[in-house]
Scaffold this motif. Structure first.
Motif, PDB file in Angstrom:
ATOM      1  N   PHE A 160      12.809  13.740  -3.680  1.00 34.32           N
ATOM      2  CA  PHE A 160      13.854  12.941  -3.044  1.00 34.32           C
ATOM      3  C   PHE A 160      13.376  11.571  -2.591  1.00 34.32           C
ATOM      4  O   PHE A 160      14.112  10.842  -1.956  1.00 34.32           O
ATOM      5  CB  PHE A 160      14.434  13.686  -1.842  1.00 34.32           C
ATOM      6  CG  PHE A 160      15.187  14.916  -2.243  1.00 34.32           C
ATOM      7  CD1 PHE A 160      16.442  14.817  -2.820  1.00 34.32           C
ATOM      8  CD2 PHE A 160      14.642  16.168  -2.056  1.00 34.32           C
ATOM      9  CE1 PHE A 160      17.143  15.949  -3.196  1.00 34.32           C
ATOM     10  CE2 PHE A 160      15.334  17.305  -2.426  1.00 34.32           C
ATOM     11  CZ  PHE A 160      16.581  17.186  -2.993  1.00 34.32           C
ATOM     12  N   ARG A 161      12.148  11.229  -2.893  1.00 39.79           N
ATOM     13  CA  ARG A 161      11.586   9.960  -2.427  1.00 39.79           C
ATOM     14  C   ARG A 161      12.208   8.802  -3.187  1.00 39.79           C
ATOM     15  O   ARG A 161      12.315   8.823  -4.407  1.00 39.79           O
ATOM     16  CB  ARG A 161      10.079   9.968  -2.615  1.00 39.79           C
ATOM     17  CG  ARG A 161       9.407   8.771  -1.975  1.00 39.79           C
ATOM     18  CD  ARG A 161       7.914   8.949  -1.912  1.00 39.79           C
ATOM     19  NE  ARG A 161       7.631  10.029  -0.958  1.00 39.79           N
ATOM     20  CZ  ARG A 161       6.629  10.871  -1.088  1.00 39.79           C
ATOM     21  NH1 ARG A 161       5.826  10.793  -2.115  1.00 39.79           N
ATOM     22  NH2 ARG A 161       6.425  11.807  -0.200  1.00 39.79           N
ATOM     23  N   GLU A 221       8.911  19.178  -2.621  1.00 39.15           N
ATOM     24  CA  GLU A 221      10.344  18.936  -2.467  1.00 39.15           C
ATOM     25  C   GLU A 221      10.618  17.519  -1.973  1.00 39.15           C
ATOM     26  O   GLU A 221      11.579  16.878  -2.407  1.00 39.15           O
ATOM     27  CB  GLU A 221      10.945  19.946  -1.496  1.00 39.15           C
ATOM     28  CG  GLU A 221      10.981  21.368  -2.023  1.00 39.15           C
ATOM     29  CD  GLU A 221      11.496  22.348  -0.994  1.00 39.15           C
ATOM     30  OE1 GLU A 221      12.052  21.920   0.045  1.00 39.15           O
ATOM     31  OE2 GLU A 221      11.333  23.564  -1.210  1.00 39.15           O
ATOM     32  N   ALA A 222       9.791  17.040  -1.074  1.00 40.26           N
ATOM     33  CA  ALA A 222       9.984  15.690  -0.546  1.00 40.26           C
ATOM     34  C   ALA A 222       9.741  14.645  -1.627  1.00 40.26           C
ATOM     35  O   ALA A 222      10.409  13.609  -1.663  1.00 40.26           O
ATOM     36  CB  ALA A 222       9.064  15.456   0.637  1.00 40.26           C
ATOM     37  N   ALA A 223       8.810  14.893  -2.518  1.00 34.74           N
ATOM     38  CA  ALA A 223       8.518  13.935  -3.589  1.00 34.74           C
ATOM     39  C   ALA A 223       9.706  13.787  -4.528  1.00 34.74           C
ATOM     40  O   ALA A 223       9.932  12.720  -5.091  1.00 34.74           O
ATOM     41  CB  ALA A 223       7.280  14.372  -4.359  1.00 34.74           C
ATOM     42  N   ARG A 233       9.708   2.752  -3.874  1.00 38.48           N
ATOM     43  CA  ARG A 233       9.261   1.836  -2.825  1.00 38.48           C
ATOM     44  C   ARG A 233       9.415   0.395  -3.283  1.00 38.48           C
ATOM     45  O   ARG A 233       8.967   0.028  -4.352  1.00 38.48           O
ATOM     46  CB  ARG A 233       7.810   2.107  -2.472  1.00 38.48           C
ATOM     47  CG  ARG A 233       7.621   3.514  -1.920  1.00 38.48           C
ATOM     48  CD  ARG A 233       6.266   3.656  -1.388  1.00 38.48           C
ATOM     49  NE  ARG A 233       6.275   3.012  -0.070  1.00 38.48           N
ATOM     50  CZ  ARG A 233       5.249   3.026   0.757  1.00 38.48           C
ATOM     51  NH1 ARG A 233       4.154   3.596   0.424  1.00 38.48           N
ATOM     52  NH2 ARG A 233       5.338   2.430   1.926  1.00 38.48           N
ATOM     53  N   SER A 292       2.477  22.597   0.911  1.00 33.95           N
ATOM     54  CA  SER A 292       2.480  22.059  -0.451  1.00 33.95           C
ATOM     55  C   SER A 292       3.870  22.163  -1.072  1.00 33.95           C
ATOM     56  O   SER A 292       4.289  21.259  -1.815  1.00 33.95           O
ATOM     57  CB  SER A 292       1.444  22.776  -1.318  1.00 33.95           C
ATOM     58  OG  SER A 292       1.808  24.120  -1.510  1.00 33.95           O
ATOM     59  N   GLU A 293       4.614  23.225  -0.762  1.00 31.55           N
ATOM     60  CA  GLU A 293       5.994  23.333  -1.245  1.00 31.55           C
ATOM     61  C   GLU A 293       6.857  22.212  -0.673  1.00 31.55           C
ATOM     62  O   GLU A 293       7.650  21.590  -1.397  1.00 31.55           O
ATOM     63  CB  GLU A 293       6.595  24.684  -0.855  1.00 31.55           C
ATOM     64  CG  GLU A 293       6.042  25.874  -1.606  1.00 31.55           C
ATOM     65  CD  GLU A 293       6.623  27.183  -1.080  1.00 31.55           C
ATOM     66  OE1 GLU A 293       7.549  27.131  -0.227  1.00 31.55           O
ATOM     67  OE2 GLU A 293       6.148  28.238  -1.508  1.00 31.55           O
ATOM     68  N   LEU A 294       6.717  21.962   0.621  1.00 28.94           N
ATOM     69  CA  LEU A 294       7.512  20.915   1.261  1.00 28.94           C
ATOM     70  C   LEU A 294       7.145  19.531   0.721  1.00 28.94           C
ATOM     71  O   LEU A 294       8.026  18.694   0.524  1.00 28.94           O
ATOM     72  CB  LEU A 294       7.321  20.956   2.775  1.00 28.94           C
ATOM     73  CG  LEU A 294       7.949  22.159   3.480  1.00 28.94           C
ATOM     74  CD1 LEU A 294       7.578  22.167   4.954  1.00 28.94           C
ATOM     75  CD2 LEU A 294       9.456  22.157   3.313  1.00 28.94           C
ATOM     76  N   HIS A 295       5.884  19.297   0.458  1.00 30.89           N
ATOM     77  CA  HIS A 295       5.477  18.013  -0.119  1.00 30.89           C
ATOM     78  C   HIS A 295       6.075  17.833  -1.506  1.00 30.89           C
ATOM     79  O   HIS A 295       6.509  16.737  -1.876  1.00 30.89           O
ATOM     80  CB  HIS A 295       3.953  17.902  -0.187  1.00 30.89           C
ATOM     81  CG  HIS A 295       3.321  17.541   1.115  1.00 30.89           C
ATOM     82  ND1 HIS A 295       3.425  16.303   1.690  1.00 30.89           N
ATOM     83  CD2 HIS A 295       2.568  18.289   1.968  1.00 30.89           C
ATOM     84  CE1 HIS A 295       2.774  16.281   2.828  1.00 30.89           C
ATOM     85  NE2 HIS A 295       2.246  17.484   3.030  1.00 30.89           N
TER      86      HIS A 295
END
Length: 66
Positions: free
Chosen positions: A24-25, A20-22, A28, A15-18
Protein backbone atom coordinates in the motif's frame (compact mmCIF):
# COMPACT_ATOMS: atom_id res chain seq x y z
CA UNK A 1 4.83 -18.76 26.86
CA UNK A 2 8.57 -18.91 26.58
CA UNK A 3 10.42 -15.80 25.52
CA UNK A 4 11.91 -17.54 22.48
CA UNK A 5 8.49 -18.58 21.18
CA UNK A 6 7.10 -15.12 21.81
CA UNK A 7 10.02 -13.57 19.92
CA UNK A 8 9.55 -15.93 16.94
CA UNK A 9 5.82 -15.19 16.74
CA UNK A 10 6.50 -11.47 16.98
CA UNK A 11 9.12 -11.61 14.23
CA UNK A 12 6.81 -13.60 11.94
CA UNK A 13 3.90 -11.18 12.45
CA UNK A 14 6.16 -8.16 11.98
CA UNK A 15 7.40 -9.49 8.63
CA UNK A 16 3.79 -10.09 7.53
CA UNK A 17 2.83 -6.54 8.46
CA UNK A 18 5.85 -5.12 6.63
CA UNK A 19 4.86 -7.05 3.53
CA UNK A 20 1.28 -5.78 3.68
CA UNK A 21 2.43 -2.21 4.24
CA UNK A 22 4.75 -2.38 1.23
CA UNK A 23 1.78 -3.23 -0.99
CA UNK A 24 0.00 0.00 0.00
CA UNK A 25 3.01 2.31 -0.02
CA UNK A 26 2.66 5.33 -2.27
CA UNK A 27 5.51 6.20 -4.58
CA UNK A 28 7.87 8.61 -2.89
CA UNK A 29 8.15 12.00 -4.45
CA UNK A 30 10.17 14.86 -3.22
CA UNK A 31 8.42 17.14 -0.78
CA UNK A 32 9.41 20.19 -2.79
CA UNK A 33 7.72 18.80 -5.90
CA UNK A 34 4.51 17.94 -4.06
CA UNK A 35 4.33 21.35 -2.40
CA UNK A 36 5.01 23.06 -5.73
CA UNK A 37 2.19 21.27 -7.49
CA UNK A 38 -0.14 21.97 -4.56
CA UNK A 39 0.64 25.68 -4.90
CA UNK A 40 0.03 25.57 -8.65
CA UNK A 41 -3.32 23.87 -8.10
CA UNK A 42 -4.31 26.42 -5.45
CA UNK A 43 -3.34 29.28 -7.75
CA UNK A 44 -5.38 27.87 -10.60
CA UNK A 45 -8.40 27.50 -8.35
CA UNK A 46 -8.06 31.09 -7.14
CA UNK A 47 -7.87 32.47 -10.68
CA UNK A 48 -10.92 30.50 -11.79
CA UNK A 49 -12.87 31.68 -8.75
CA UNK A 50 -11.86 35.30 -9.28
CA UNK A 51 -12.95 35.13 -12.93
CA UNK A 52 -16.30 33.65 -11.93
CA UNK A 53 -16.93 36.30 -9.28
CA UNK A 54 -15.90 39.06 -11.69
CA UNK A 55 -18.33 37.75 -14.29
CA UNK A 56 -21.24 37.56 -11.85
CA UNK A 57 -20.50 40.80 -9.97
CA UNK A 58 -22.78 43.72 -10.84
CA UNK A 59 -21.20 46.54 -12.77
CA UNK A 60 -20.77 49.79 -10.94
CA UNK A 61 -22.12 51.80 -13.90
CA UNK A 62 -25.51 50.12 -13.48
CA UNK A 63 -25.96 51.74 -10.07
CA UNK A 64 -26.27 55.46 -10.45
CA UNK A 65 -26.84 57.73 -7.58
CA UNK A 66 -28.65 61.04 -7.88
Amino acid sequence: MHADVHHLLHAARASELHGEAAAFRLPRTRLRTRVGWALVEAGLRLTVESRETAATAPRTAAFRTA
